[in-house]
Design a protein around this motif. Structure first.
Motif, PDB file in Angstrom:
ATOM      1  N   GLY A 100       9.911 -19.566  19.970  1.00  0.00           N
ATOM      2  CA  GLY A 100       9.662 -18.216  19.572  1.00  0.00           C
ATOM      3  C   GLY A 100       8.401 -18.021  19.074  1.00  0.00           C
ATOM      4  O   GLY A 100       7.605 -19.169  18.698  1.00  0.00           O
ATOM      5  N   ALA A 101       7.777 -16.836  18.928  1.00  0.00           N
ATOM      6  CA  ALA A 101       6.479 -16.699  18.149  1.00  0.00           C
ATOM      7  C   ALA A 101       6.630 -17.135  16.686  1.00  0.00           C
ATOM      8  O   ALA A 101       5.609 -17.684  16.299  1.00  0.00           O
ATOM      9  CB  ALA A 101       6.017 -15.304  18.362  1.00  0.00           C
ATOM     10  N   SER A 102       7.732 -17.045  16.297  1.00  0.00           N
ATOM     11  CA  SER A 102       8.220 -17.379  15.064  1.00  0.00           C
ATOM     12  C   SER A 102       7.793 -19.012  14.683  1.00  0.00           C
ATOM     13  O   SER A 102       7.010 -19.160  13.619  1.00  0.00           O
ATOM     14  CB  SER A 102       9.480 -17.488  14.523  1.00  0.00           C
ATOM     15  OG  SER A 102      10.040 -16.098  14.799  1.00  0.00           O
ATOM     16  N   PHE A 126       4.909  -7.604   9.511  1.00  0.00           N
ATOM     17  CA  PHE A 126       6.018  -8.299   9.806  1.00  0.00           C
ATOM     18  C   PHE A 126       6.334  -9.142   8.710  1.00  0.00           C
ATOM     19  O   PHE A 126       5.518  -9.719   8.016  1.00  0.00           O
ATOM     20  CB  PHE A 126       5.596  -8.992  11.200  1.00  0.00           C
ATOM     21  CG  PHE A 126       6.805  -9.864  11.447  1.00  0.00           C
ATOM     22  CD1 PHE A 126       8.084  -9.287  11.771  1.00  0.00           C
ATOM     23  CD2 PHE A 126       6.445 -11.305  11.823  1.00  0.00           C
ATOM     24  CE1 PHE A 126       8.920 -10.210  12.279  1.00  0.00           C
ATOM     25  CE2 PHE A 126       7.597 -12.134  12.240  1.00  0.00           C
ATOM     26  CZ  PHE A 126       8.769 -11.437  12.662  1.00  0.00           C
ATOM     27  N   CYS A 172      -1.811  -8.586  13.607  1.00  0.00           N
ATOM     28  CA  CYS A 172      -0.739  -8.230  14.588  1.00  0.00           C
ATOM     29  C   CYS A 172      -1.126  -6.794  15.012  1.00  0.00           C
ATOM     30  O   CYS A 172      -0.865  -5.905  14.461  1.00  0.00           O
ATOM     31  CB  CYS A 172       0.600  -8.108  13.555  1.00  0.00           C
ATOM     32  SG  CYS A 172       1.808  -7.715  14.571  1.00  0.00           S
ATOM     33  N   ASN A 176       4.096  -4.686  14.436  1.00  0.00           N
ATOM     34  CA  ASN A 176       5.404  -4.191  13.678  1.00  0.00           C
ATOM     35  C   ASN A 176       5.154  -4.168  12.082  1.00  0.00           C
ATOM     36  O   ASN A 176       4.762  -5.133  11.641  1.00  0.00           O
ATOM     37  CB  ASN A 176       6.394  -5.714  13.949  1.00  0.00           C
ATOM     38  CG  ASN A 176       7.655  -5.535  13.373  1.00  0.00           C
ATOM     39  OD1 ASN A 176       8.052  -4.462  12.799  1.00  0.00           O
ATOM     40  ND2 ASN A 176       8.595  -6.327  13.368  1.00  0.00           N
ATOM     41  N   ASP A 204      -1.188 -12.477  16.253  1.00  0.00           N
ATOM     42  CA  ASP A 204       0.073 -12.350  16.503  1.00  0.00           C
ATOM     43  C   ASP A 204       0.243 -11.339  17.744  1.00  0.00           C
ATOM     44  O   ASP A 204       0.146 -10.085  17.378  1.00  0.00           O
ATOM     45  CB  ASP A 204       0.981 -12.049  15.369  1.00  0.00           C
ATOM     46  CG  ASP A 204       2.522 -11.935  15.733  1.00  0.00           C
ATOM     47  OD1 ASP A 204       2.805 -11.759  17.166  1.00  0.00           O
ATOM     48  OD2 ASP A 204       3.456 -11.736  15.025  1.00  0.00           O
ATOM     49  N   TYR A 207       3.543  -8.471  20.957  1.00  0.00           N
ATOM     50  CA  TYR A 207       3.914  -7.031  21.708  1.00  0.00           C
ATOM     51  C   TYR A 207       2.990  -6.613  22.526  1.00  0.00           C
ATOM     52  O   TYR A 207       2.590  -5.470  23.151  1.00  0.00           O
ATOM     53  CB  TYR A 207       3.952  -5.982  20.528  1.00  0.00           C
ATOM     54  CG  TYR A 207       4.989  -5.979  19.878  1.00  0.00           C
ATOM     55  CD1 TYR A 207       6.444  -5.683  20.246  1.00  0.00           C
ATOM     56  CD2 TYR A 207       5.209  -6.776  18.466  1.00  0.00           C
ATOM     57  CE1 TYR A 207       7.578  -5.709  19.342  1.00  0.00           C
ATOM     58  CE2 TYR A 207       6.366  -6.652  17.618  1.00  0.00           C
ATOM     59  CZ  TYR A 207       7.388  -6.397  17.997  1.00  0.00           C
ATOM     60  OH  TYR A 207       8.517  -6.392  17.330  1.00  0.00           O
ATOM     61  N   SER A 236       9.827 -12.740  23.915  1.00  0.00           N
ATOM     62  CA  SER A 236      10.697 -12.167  23.153  1.00  0.00           C
ATOM     63  C   SER A 236      10.878 -10.482  23.684  1.00  0.00           C
ATOM     64  O   SER A 236      11.733  -9.787  23.929  1.00  0.00           O
ATOM     65  CB  SER A 236      10.857 -12.225  21.697  1.00  0.00           C
ATOM     66  OG  SER A 236      11.333 -13.478  21.357  1.00  0.00           O
ATOM     67  N   LYS A 237       9.641  -9.959  23.431  1.00  0.00           N
ATOM     68  CA  LYS A 237       9.500  -8.496  23.282  1.00  0.00           C
ATOM     69  C   LYS A 237       9.318  -7.966  24.868  1.00  0.00           C
ATOM     70  O   LYS A 237      10.023  -7.132  25.434  1.00  0.00           O
ATOM     71  CB  LYS A 237       8.601  -8.143  22.417  1.00  0.00           C
ATOM     72  CG  LYS A 237       8.549  -8.819  20.979  1.00  0.00           C
ATOM     73  CD  LYS A 237       9.757  -8.306  20.291  1.00  0.00           C
ATOM     74  CE  LYS A 237       9.893  -9.271  19.004  1.00  0.00           C
ATOM     75  NZ  LYS A 237      10.690  -8.633  17.838  1.00  0.00           N
ATOM     76  N   ARG A 245      14.734 -17.555  22.311  1.00  0.00           N
ATOM     77  CA  ARG A 245      13.828 -18.574  21.600  1.00  0.00           C
ATOM     78  C   ARG A 245      12.780 -19.166  22.254  1.00  0.00           C
ATOM     79  O   ARG A 245      12.897 -20.349  22.032  1.00  0.00           O
ATOM     80  CB  ARG A 245      14.618 -19.297  20.760  1.00  0.00           C
ATOM     81  CG  ARG A 245      15.912 -19.037  19.881  1.00  0.00           C
ATOM     82  CD  ARG A 245      15.359 -17.619  19.129  1.00  0.00           C
ATOM     83  NE  ARG A 245      14.474 -17.472  18.353  1.00  0.00           N
ATOM     84  CZ  ARG A 245      13.529 -16.835  18.126  1.00  0.00           C
ATOM     85  NH1 ARG A 245      13.302 -16.024  19.095  1.00  0.00           N
ATOM     86  NH2 ARG A 245      12.536 -16.765  17.288  1.00  0.00           N
TER      87      ARG A 245
HETATM   88  C1  LIG Z   1       5.132  -9.096  14.733  1.00  0.00           C
HETATM   89  C2  LIG Z   1       6.147 -10.009  15.428  1.00  0.00           C
HETATM   90  N1  LIG Z   1       5.744 -11.413  15.610  1.00  0.00           N
HETATM   91  C3  LIG Z   1       6.651 -12.398  15.671  1.00  0.00           C
HETATM   92  C4  LIG Z   1       8.031 -12.034  15.797  1.00  0.00           C
HETATM   93  C5  LIG Z   1       9.124 -13.203  16.040  1.00  0.00           C
HETATM   94  O1  LIG Z   1       9.260 -13.286  17.773  1.00  0.00           O
HETATM   95  P1  LIG Z   1      10.121 -14.399  18.168  1.00  0.00           P
HETATM   96  O2  LIG Z   1      11.176 -14.004  18.582  1.00  0.00           O
HETATM   97  O3  LIG Z   1       9.027 -14.724  19.605  1.00  0.00           O
HETATM   98  O4  LIG Z   1      10.154 -15.545  17.303  1.00  0.00           O
HETATM   99  C6  LIG Z   1       8.507 -10.634  15.819  1.00  0.00           C
HETATM  100  C7  LIG Z   1       9.848 -10.247  16.088  1.00  0.00           C
HETATM  101  O5  LIG Z   1      10.340  -9.370  15.486  1.00  0.00           O
HETATM  102  C8  LIG Z   1       7.521  -9.927  15.566  1.00  0.00           C
HETATM  103  O6  LIG Z   1       7.840  -8.435  15.482  1.00  0.00           O
END
Ligand SMILES: Cc1ncc(COP(=O)(O)O)c(C=O)c1O
Lengths: 389, 166
Positions: A100-102, A126, A172, A176, A204, A207, A236-237, A245
């Motif tokens: 994930g980006a996380s 976020f 970002c 978000n 980030d 989106y 993800s988005k 993930r």
């Molecule tokens: C701004 C932002 N960055 C990262 C993430 C995390 O994304 P991922 O599901 O790829 O970990 C989200 C998810 O809500 C997000 O809104």
């Protein structure tokens, strides 16, 4: 009880639980709730992508991949970044496939932060940024953007908080929770600050696929910025693949090598079946992404106009799938508003204050819901406002 | 006929849900209600939007389940009118729900609905195969409809997302 507490690290003890968690607990127990609180697409991943993962399992691809991810996938990502955003990143040493980006955010922050370094976080933001900065040993310094500026940060606002300890800025866009997308001009003005103070930009861009009015511009595409940008994105988005993930990070070689050190020890590699799915998503998913984007755009248009009609003032968000209307005219705090709306009308939204101080007076509504649900939620919110305010 | 982007969007919205209200369509494509009304009227008048109808799962209605057959028909085309004349003779029958000119091993694909297999069989033997230009027919009965015109009959997928997430 008291004793176990001493086992915990100071950093973790000081982390605040996310305000989103509390709302989840509140809403999860209720029946008949329409949730506009969901931070993910309402589409199920395209069947062709799911099918590609199934095939990889049938063929027995169940082992680790290279630390940086399947080369085949990285080559697809490189082509995608070039074709979609005009960016050139080498598949061999300038990108890592992440969980994930996380996780990409986590390794990016850990790669650049020394204890006590400051990282600028632009609020409303976020919810993970500041905790991740703290976990990396850094200090999150917030900038509060203004509704009047569509929640865009100004160079002056950045300059105000920059110190000799400032190491990086997290950007970002599309955002978000505000949905604001920064255009080329906005990015350029941030770029000049980054250059002047020699800062890393952690962009980030998860989106990026979901921009509705203008073409999305990556921060790394701004002149001279590639060398100082850690670009974070994923599946993800835009590709509706949250549960897989899978994300990725692109950065110049030196930064990538540093992140890869963390990644190889802390994660080994991203899930293999998800990587196979992502290859299919990049090869043949373009049309699905376009369809989803169109569908979000229509819902955005409907929803934002309806919010304004019922008296919740809302700027038109250029991207993501969030509307961030002001609820100031009700005189309630965003927590009070969200809680009463949930209890009285069974509509779940996220109070703006969980995204930072400047989110106060707003609520985040995700319009990644069916038209029927959006229509019903507007009806309920209208009733709520007419009854109470 | 070239459609503008807005018109194209309206067509897509109505194809997905013909009951979408005009006020909502106007908002979705960001135009005024009057404008939306005018565009829809234009699309209807130019027969781009041909009709509004519902997709019914008749198999759920006792006593009305009915049968559907797809019939491959080989015909001799006529000089000057090609397949159009025979096609018209066939599609005028109310039993015929759809008719397509095909490439490949046969010429016309005829979708016929009837109350029973017998009724369809009678239609084929008495009406269809007796037409002058019809050379042969092959009838396939549909056993179960899973998906029709893009709509899956048994919609199993619920929203599986957690109610509030970051
Ligand atoms: C701004 C932002 N960055 C990262 C993430 C995390 O994304 P991922 O599901 O790829 O970990 C989200 C998810 O809500 C997000 O809104």
């Amino acid at each position: 009880m008291k004793q176990t507490k001493t086992y915990l690290s100071k950093t973790v003890e000081e982390l605040k639980p996310s305000g989103i968690r509390r709302f989840f607990d509140l809403a999860a127990g209720m029946e008949g709730v329409i949730s506009l609180g969901v931070g993910e697409p309402d589409f199920v991943t395209s069947w062709s992508v799911r099918e590609a993962a199934i095939l990889s399992l049938e063929q027995g691809y169940t082992s680790y991949t290279a630390n940086a991810g399947l080369l085949e996938l990285r080559e697809e990502i490189a082509a995608y970044m070039e074709n979609s955003f005009g960016l050139q990143y080498s598949a061999s040493n300038e990108m890592i496939v992440t969980v994930g980006a996380s996780q990409a955010l986590d390794i990016a922050l850990r790669a650049v932060i020394d204890p006590g370094d400051e990282v600028i976080v632009i609020e409303p933001s976020f919810v993970s940024y500041i905790p991740l900065v703290n976990l990396a040993g850094g200090k999150g310094v917030t900038v509060q953007t203004k509704k009047e500026n569509d929640f865009k940060v100004t160079p002056a606002e950045l300059e105000e908080v920059i110190t000799h300890r400032t190491k990086a800025i997290i950007l970002c866009s599309p955002n978000n929770p505000t949905g604001t997308m920064l255009n080329e001009q906005d990015l350029k003005s941030i770029a000049s600050v980054a250059k002047k103070h020699d800062l890393v930009i952690i962009a980030d861009e998860i989106y990026a696929e979901l921009s509705y009015d203008e073409k999305f511009v990556s921060f790394a595409a701004i002149e001279e910025m590639r060398e100082r940008t850690i670009l974070i994105s994923g599946f993800s988005k835009g590709f509706a693949m949250t549960g897989w993930r899978l994300g990725f990070v692109c950065a110049p070689k030196e930064l990538t090598e540093a992140m890869l050190k963390i990644h190889q020890y802390a994660m080994m590699c991203a899930p293999t079946m998800a990587q196979f799915a992502a290859i299919e998503a990049l090869r043949h998913g373009n049309e699905d992404v376009n369809e989803m984007r169109k569908s979000y755009r229509r819902r955005r248009n409907y929803f934002v106009q309806s919010l304004n009609e019922i008296g919740l003032e809302c700027h038109t968000p250029g991207g993501a799938f969030y509307a961030f209307p002001s609820i100031e005219r009700t005189g309630l705090t965003s927590e009070q508003f969200a809680e009463r709306l949930l209890v009285e009308e069974k509509v779940a939204v996220v109070p703006g204050n969980v995204f930072g101080q400047s989110g106060e007076g707003h609520i985040r509504c995700s319009y990644a819901s069916s038209m029927e649900q959006l229509q019903e939620s507007i009806k309920r919110m209208k009733r709520f406002l007419e009854r109470e305010f | 006929m070239q459609l503008t982007e807005k018109e194209l969007e309206i067509v897509e919205i109505l194809e997905q849900d013909a009951r979408t209200k005009i006020v909502d369509i106007a908002k979705m494509v960001n135009i005024s209600v009057n404008e939306a009304e005018a565009l829809i009227k234009k699309l209807e008048e130019s027969n781009v939007i041909v009709q509004y109808s519902s997709i019914v799962d008749w198999s759920k209605i006792s006593g009305h389940e009915g049968v559907t057959a797809m019939i491959d028909v080989k015909v001799t085309p006529k000089r000057g009118v090609g397949f159009d004349e025979i096609a018209e003779r066939i599609y005028r029958f109310k039993e015929v729900k759809a008719l397509y000119l095909m490439s490949g091993a046969y010429d016309l694909s005829v979708i016929v609905e009837g109350k029973s297999m017998n009724e369809v069989a009678n239609f084929v033997s008495q009406k269809l195969s007796t037409l002058d230009s019809v050379l042969s027919t092959t009838t396939h009965f549909i056993l179960k409809k899973y998906k029709h015109d893009g709509t899956i009959f048994e919609q199993g997928e619920k929203d599986k997302r957690i109610v509030v997430s970051p």
